[in-house]
Enzyme design. Structure first.
Site, PDB file in Angstrom:
ATOM      1  N   ASP A  13      42.019  34.949  49.094  1.00 35.72           N
ATOM      2  CA  ASP A  13      40.666  35.557  48.943  1.00 35.72           C
ATOM      3  C   ASP A  13      39.688  34.380  48.456  1.00 35.72           C
ATOM      4  O   ASP A  13      40.193  33.296  48.132  1.00 35.72           O
ATOM      5  CB  ASP A  13      40.717  36.799  47.910  1.00 35.72           C
ATOM      6  CG  ASP A  13      39.290  37.170  47.457  1.00 35.72           C
ATOM      7  OD1 ASP A  13      38.833  37.537  48.504  1.00 35.72           O
ATOM      8  OD2 ASP A  13      39.319  37.277  46.268  1.00 35.72           O
ATOM      9  N   SER A  14      38.410  34.654  48.600  1.00 37.47           N
ATOM     10  CA  SER A  14      37.568  33.574  47.970  1.00 37.47           C
ATOM     11  C   SER A  14      37.786  33.274  46.436  1.00 37.47           C
ATOM     12  O   SER A  14      37.458  32.224  46.022  1.00 37.47           O
ATOM     13  CB  SER A  14      36.199  34.157  48.066  1.00 37.47           C
ATOM     14  OG  SER A  14      36.125  35.320  47.411  1.00 37.47           O
ATOM     15  N   CYS A  76      40.120  39.156  51.498  1.00 39.03           N
ATOM     16  CA  CYS A  76      38.717  39.066  51.103  1.00 39.03           C
ATOM     17  C   CYS A  76      38.040  39.632  52.230  1.00 39.03           C
ATOM     18  O   CYS A  76      38.223  39.349  53.447  1.00 39.03           O
ATOM     19  CB  CYS A  76      38.105  37.671  51.132  1.00 39.03           C
ATOM     20  SG  CYS A  76      36.543  37.327  51.155  1.00 39.03           S
ATOM     21  N   GLU A 155      33.818  40.826  37.145  1.00 41.20           N
ATOM     22  CA  GLU A 155      34.296  39.437  36.491  1.00 41.20           C
ATOM     23  C   GLU A 155      33.804  39.532  34.944  1.00 41.20           C
ATOM     24  O   GLU A 155      34.989  39.181  34.458  1.00 41.20           O
ATOM     25  CB  GLU A 155      33.675  38.431  37.270  1.00 41.20           C
ATOM     26  CG  GLU A 155      34.154  38.421  38.548  1.00 41.20           C
ATOM     27  CD  GLU A 155      34.280  37.105  39.410  1.00 41.20           C
ATOM     28  OE1 GLU A 155      33.638  36.041  38.933  1.00 41.20           O
ATOM     29  OE2 GLU A 155      34.965  36.892  40.420  1.00 41.20           O
ATOM     30  N   CYS A 187      35.215  45.781  49.367  1.00 36.88           N
ATOM     31  CA  CYS A 187      34.925  44.349  48.577  1.00 36.88           C
ATOM     32  C   CYS A 187      36.241  44.292  47.536  1.00 36.88           C
ATOM     33  O   CYS A 187      36.535  45.478  46.938  1.00 36.88           O
ATOM     34  CB  CYS A 187      33.605  44.244  47.940  1.00 36.88           C
ATOM     35  SG  CYS A 187      33.758  42.873  46.812  1.00 36.88           S
ATOM     36  N   HIS A 189      36.732  43.340  44.677  1.00 34.31           N
ATOM     37  CA  HIS A 189      36.295  43.522  43.384  1.00 34.31           C
ATOM     38  C   HIS A 189      36.045  45.045  43.015  1.00 34.31           C
ATOM     39  O   HIS A 189      35.940  45.626  42.007  1.00 34.31           O
ATOM     40  CB  HIS A 189      35.154  42.980  42.869  1.00 34.31           C
ATOM     41  CG  HIS A 189      35.396  41.359  42.715  1.00 34.31           C
ATOM     42  ND1 HIS A 189      35.899  40.606  43.657  1.00 34.31           N
ATOM     43  CD2 HIS A 189      34.897  40.433  41.683  1.00 34.31           C
ATOM     44  CE1 HIS A 189      35.816  39.327  43.216  1.00 34.31           C
ATOM     45  NE2 HIS A 189      35.142  39.242  41.936  1.00 34.31           N
TER      46      HIS A 189
END
Ligand code: DGL
Length: 273
Positions: A13-14, A76, A155, A187, A189
């Protein structure tokens, strides 16, 4: 009679959001070893150009293939939306699965007439989810909404406060007014907002979490390609990042559900830029 394949699964993932996919994989396939790479030095990818995302993705994949992974899982959504062709072209014959195809599969399984997809700017700008859904069923109404603030909010741990509600209202007020049958969290997140989004939409919409969908997809793929590890063994996770700062283990825990035992900082092969 096929032999068990105990080589690790590679996941990248990024950044650390893809640990939502690792967490889902650990639940679905506890016997599998996983090598995870988070490109924390270059995250976020979601606001970068397609050229840069493809270049980064090639290097991420190279790192994991060099370590002998049996399959590459692109956790990702942004990479999955814009760089799958690139990855397949540079790694011919390799087993490569993207979270996007898994998400599309899971959305179609809900048999919807109307779908909303949310993701980063790059994912939504690529139109890949809509194209993928329409390739299977062009009569489904698909609306796509970029929600860039949700990544930094996840985050920062701002996933269930009045601020969260206000931000959801900015991005999703039209969705709330005309609720779709299914909303896809496109996504890494966004699984952290699943409960909040479901309650914002008054529980009237099925929420598909692309991380869980991806784990199911990987399980089916390993099974059908005779790539599963020995079922009696306990899988190990190894975590690699391209930048390691002091708060990174706590950040990882938001997505993984626990602080990783060990995180190793590595350098990706030089890409000449
Ligand atoms: N991992 C990205 C995704 O799933 C989100 C974070 C980023 O923008 O890099 O789209």
């Amino acid at each position: 009679m096929h032999k068990d394949d105990n080589r690790p699964i590679g996941v990248f993932d990024s950044g650390l959001g893809g640990l939502t996919v690792v967490s889902a994989l650990n639940r679905a396939l506890p016997e599998e070893d996983i090598l995870y790479l988070g490109d924390t030095a270059r995250v976020p990818y979601g606001d970068k150009s397609v050229d840069s995302i493809r270049r980064f993705a090639r290097k991420d994949a190279e790192f994991l293939f060099e370590r002998g992974v049996k399959i590459l899982v692109v956790a990702c959504n942004t990479v999955s939306a814009v760089a799958m062709d690139e990855l397949r072209k540079h790694n011919p014959g390799a087993h490569i699965l993207g979270v996007l195809e898994a998400g599309i599969h899971a959305v179609l399984a809900t048999n919807p007439a109307h779908v909303a997809v949310i993701g980063t700017r790059a994912t939504i700008g690529s139109d890949a989810y809509r194209r993928g859904i329409h390739a299977k069923n062009p009569s489904i109404v698909v609306e796509s909404i970029a929600c860039p603030l949700l990544v930094p909010m996840a985050e920062e741990g701002i996933t269930d406060s009045t601020i969260t509600r206000s931000i959801l209202d900015i991005y999703l007020h039209n969705v709330k007014r005309n609720p779709p049958d299914t909303l896809l969290l496109g996504c890494t997140h966004y699984p952290l907002f699943k409960a909040e989004i479901s309650s914002y939409l008054d529980g009237r919409t099925a929420i598909v979490d692309s991380a869980s969908a991806c784990a199911e997809h990987v399980l089916g793929y390993l099974e059908s390609h005779h790539l599963r590890a020995t079922k009696e063994k306990e899988g190990k996770n190894s975590f690699y990042v391209t930048d390691l700062h002091s708060t990174l283990p706590q950040l990882a825990a938001r997505f993984l559900g626990r602080i990783p035992e060990r995180i190793e900082k590595i350098a990706l092969p030089d890409d000449g830029f």
